[in-house]
Design an enzyme around this catalytic site. Structure first.
Site, PDB file in Angstrom:
ATOM      1  N   ARG A 266       0.844  -1.204   0.000  1.00 53.26           N
ATOM      2  CA  ARG A 266       0.000   0.000   0.000  1.00 53.26           C
ATOM      3  C   ARG A 266       0.881   1.256   0.000  1.00 53.26           C
ATOM      4  O   ARG A 266       1.505   1.620   1.001  1.00 53.26           O
ATOM      5  CB  ARG A 266      -0.905   0.019   1.235  1.00 53.26           C
ATOM      6  CG  ARG A 266      -1.735   1.288   1.358  1.00 53.26           C
ATOM      7  CD  ARG A 266      -2.851   1.360   0.365  1.00 53.26           C
ATOM      8  NE  ARG A 266      -3.904   0.401   0.656  1.00 53.26           N
ATOM      9  CZ  ARG A 266      -4.921   0.156  -0.155  1.00 53.26           C
ATOM     10  NH1 ARG A 266      -4.989   0.769  -1.327  1.00 53.26           N
ATOM     11  NH2 ARG A 266      -5.853  -0.732   0.174  1.00 53.26           N
TER      12      ARG A 266
ATOM     13  N   ARG B 290       1.201  -6.334  -9.703  1.00 60.29           N
ATOM     14  CA  ARG B 290       1.658  -5.728  -8.445  1.00 60.29           C
ATOM     15  C   ARG B 290       1.815  -6.732  -7.312  1.00 60.29           C
ATOM     16  O   ARG B 290       2.371  -6.397  -6.260  1.00 60.29           O
ATOM     17  CB  ARG B 290       0.717  -4.599  -8.014  1.00 60.29           C
ATOM     18  CG  ARG B 290      -0.701  -5.056  -7.666  1.00 60.29           C
ATOM     19  CD  ARG B 290      -1.535  -3.881  -7.159  1.00 60.29           C
ATOM     20  NE  ARG B 290      -2.903  -4.314  -6.797  1.00 60.29           N
ATOM     21  CZ  ARG B 290      -3.749  -3.578  -6.113  1.00 60.29           C
ATOM     22  NH1 ARG B 290      -3.409  -2.354  -5.729  1.00 60.29           N
ATOM     23  NH2 ARG B 290      -4.956  -4.018  -5.828  1.00 60.29           N
TER      24      ARG B 290
ATOM     25  N   HIS C 199      -0.085   3.485 -10.399  1.00 58.25           N
ATOM     26  CA  HIS C 199      -1.019   3.962  -9.368  1.00 58.25           C
ATOM     27  C   HIS C 199      -0.279   4.749  -8.265  1.00 58.25           C
ATOM     28  O   HIS C 199      -0.245   4.326  -7.101  1.00 58.25           O
ATOM     29  CB  HIS C 199      -1.702   2.720  -8.771  1.00 58.25           C
ATOM     30  CG  HIS C 199      -2.906   2.981  -7.936  1.00 58.25           C
ATOM     31  ND1 HIS C 199      -2.905   3.728  -6.776  1.00 58.25           N
ATOM     32  CD2 HIS C 199      -4.193   2.571  -8.081  1.00 58.25           C
ATOM     33  CE1 HIS C 199      -4.109   3.755  -6.254  1.00 58.25           C
ATOM     34  NE2 HIS C 199      -4.907   3.081  -7.007  1.00 58.25           N
TER      35      HIS C 199
ATOM     36  N   ASP D 199     -12.672  10.027  -6.974  1.00 58.83           N
ATOM     37  CA  ASP D 199     -12.199   8.792  -7.639  1.00 58.83           C
ATOM     38  C   ASP D 199     -12.635   8.905  -9.094  1.00 58.83           C
ATOM     39  O   ASP D 199     -13.765   8.592  -9.460  1.00 58.83           O
ATOM     40  CB  ASP D 199     -12.829   7.562  -6.987  1.00 58.83           C
ATOM     41  CG  ASP D 199     -12.102   6.285  -7.399  1.00 58.83           C
ATOM     42  OD1 ASP D 199     -12.353   5.239  -6.754  1.00 58.83           O
ATOM     43  OD2 ASP D 199     -11.323   6.327  -8.377  1.00 58.83           O
TER      44      ASP D 199
ATOM     45  N   GLU E 243      -2.549   8.968 -11.386  1.00 59.66           N
ATOM     46  CA  GLU E 243      -2.143   7.704 -11.996  1.00 59.66           C
ATOM     47  C   GLU E 243      -2.131   7.807 -13.525  1.00 59.66           C
ATOM     48  O   GLU E 243      -3.192   7.985 -14.138  1.00 59.66           O
ATOM     49  CB  GLU E 243      -3.107   6.608 -11.548  1.00 59.66           C
ATOM     50  CG  GLU E 243      -3.273   6.529 -10.036  1.00 59.66           C
ATOM     51  CD  GLU E 243      -4.472   5.718  -9.612  1.00 59.66           C
ATOM     52  OE1 GLU E 243      -4.824   4.739 -10.318  1.00 59.66           O
ATOM     53  OE2 GLU E 243      -5.091   6.073  -8.586  1.00 59.66           O
TER      54      GLU E 243
HETATM   55  O1  TA6 Z   1      -7.231   4.207  -8.507  1.00 59.62           O
HETATM   56  C1  TA6 Z   1      -8.307   4.398  -7.619  1.00 59.62           C
HETATM   57  C2  TA6 Z   1      -8.865   3.047  -7.199  1.00 59.62           C
HETATM   58  O2  TA6 Z   1      -9.375   2.342  -8.317  1.00 59.62           O
HETATM   59  C3  TA6 Z   1      -9.928   3.264  -6.131  1.00 59.62           C
HETATM   60  O3  TA6 Z   1     -11.220   3.009  -6.616  1.00 59.62           O
HETATM   61  C4  TA6 Z   1      -9.504   2.287  -5.027  1.00 59.62           C
HETATM   62  O4  TA6 Z   1     -10.045   1.013  -5.276  1.00 59.62           O
HETATM   63  C5  TA6 Z   1      -7.997   2.341  -5.196  1.00 59.62           C
HETATM   64  O5  TA6 Z   1      -7.822   2.248  -6.612  1.00 59.62           O
HETATM   65  C6  TA6 Z   1      -7.187   1.375  -4.399  1.00 59.62           C
HETATM   66  O6  TA6 Z   1      -7.381   0.092  -4.838  1.00 59.62           O
HETATM   67  P1  TA6 Z   1      -6.612  -1.097  -4.035  1.00 59.62           P
HETATM   68  O7  TA6 Z   1      -7.012  -2.333  -4.719  1.00 59.62           O
HETATM   69  O8  TA6 Z   1      -5.144  -0.796  -4.148  1.00 59.62           O
HETATM   70  O9  TA6 Z   1      -7.086  -0.939  -2.617  1.00 59.62           O
END
Ligand code: TA6
Length: 297
Positions: free
Chosen positions: A73, A99, A168, A212, A271
């Protein structure tokens, strides 16, 4: 977990393979401008710092977990070969398997003050089980007075393949209310917190609720302005016509894994993506590069 610790890739003063969190291997890139850290798990950039700027540039969750099949994370997760939910199978994890895969170091090099490390991942029976297409990935991280990264994808199958993805990136900000994003002009976007409805955004993007959005910006440069740290983070993308902007805000922060309840206060994501209207179809043998360069001013 990768067992690769080949010291053949080390370059004194510039590239060092180490055992990092939970003994997961990582590579530290160093030059006169600063340093970067990339874990082989996910080929995930977890740190980028410049000597001229005291505050970290990337945000890492204090609750980040380093474990098999778990996304780290923070930093720059590589979302591939799908962004968001699996296109057809909702039992699959969000954002694809790149990932949470163990990549290998393919090569390291120093050219003047630019330090380069290239990671590799290819299809195997575990990936073919969830995504039945052969592929080769290369992820190259380059540290100079900025940090560049490029995901090179090649379709190694005999059929056309449609994929989506994103770099991301979690950015560290002083306080979310101090941060705004300039995408180079008003841009259409899909609003995930409003049933993916298509809207046109005003400039700059501000954060006073969960944000988002998949933007389709006029250019390939996003500027994260932070009045608290008195800096602008410039993100220039390559091979991308969509930019995801995200802050989970209060409620979602509480429900996210490995994410502190107050995490939304000091982070945001910009992103470089191939998402929604911008998914890509590669013919057999065809390549595509999704990249970004992060610099400060
Ligand atoms: O990029 C934004 C997103 O798609 C959000 O909707 C949220 O799901 C975030 O990614 C984080 O996703 P993750 O699977 O890393 O918790």
């Amino acid at each position: 977990m990768s067992q690769q610790h080949n010291s053949e890739f080390n370059i004194p003063g510039h590239v060092q393979l180490n055992e990092g969190e939970n003994r997961f291997p990582n590579v530290v890139l160093t030059n006169k401008h600063g340093a970067a850290e990339v874990y082989l798990h996910g080929a995930q950039v977890t740190e980028f710092r410049l000597n001229a700027h005291a505050e970290p540039i990337l945000w890492m969750s204090p609750e980040a977990v380093f474990a098999e099949a778990t996304a780290i994370r923070g930093g720059v997760p590589i979302c591939w070969p799908w962004f968001g939910p699996h296109p057809t199978d909702d039992t699959q994890s969000m954002h694809g398997f790149a990932r949470t895969s163990d990549w290998t170091v393919l090569e390291t090099a120093v050219d003047d003050d630019r330090v380069n490390v290239t990671f590799a991942l290819h299809s195997d029976e575990s990936t073919l089980a969830v995504w039945p297409h052969e592929f080769e990935l290369r992820f190259t991280v380059s540290l100079s007075d900025r940090l560049s990264m490029r995901l090179d994808v090649q379709n190694k199958s005999a059929d056309p393949v449609t994929m989506s993805g994103a770099l991301h990136t979690y950015f560290n900000v002083s306080q979310i209310q101090n941060a705004t994003i300039d995408l180079g002009g008003p841009a259409e976007y899909l609003d995930k917190v409003d049933d993916m409805s298509r809207k046109t955004g005003s400039e700059p993007v501000v954060f006073d609720q969960e944000v988002d959005r998949i933007y389709f910006p006029p250019g390939n440069n996003a500027k994260v302005r932070d009045t608290g740290f008195d800096r602008t983070i410039n993100v220039t993308s390559e091979g991308s016509r969509s930019t995801v902007v995200w802050n989970p805000w209060i409620d979602k922060s509480r429900s996210l894994g490995n994410f502190p309840d107050d995490g939304y206060k000091t982070m945001l994501c910009v992103e470089a993506a191939n998402a929604a209207d911008d998914v890509r179809t590669l013919q057999p043998g065809e390549k595509h590069t999704l990249g970004q360069t992060i610099s400060l001013s």
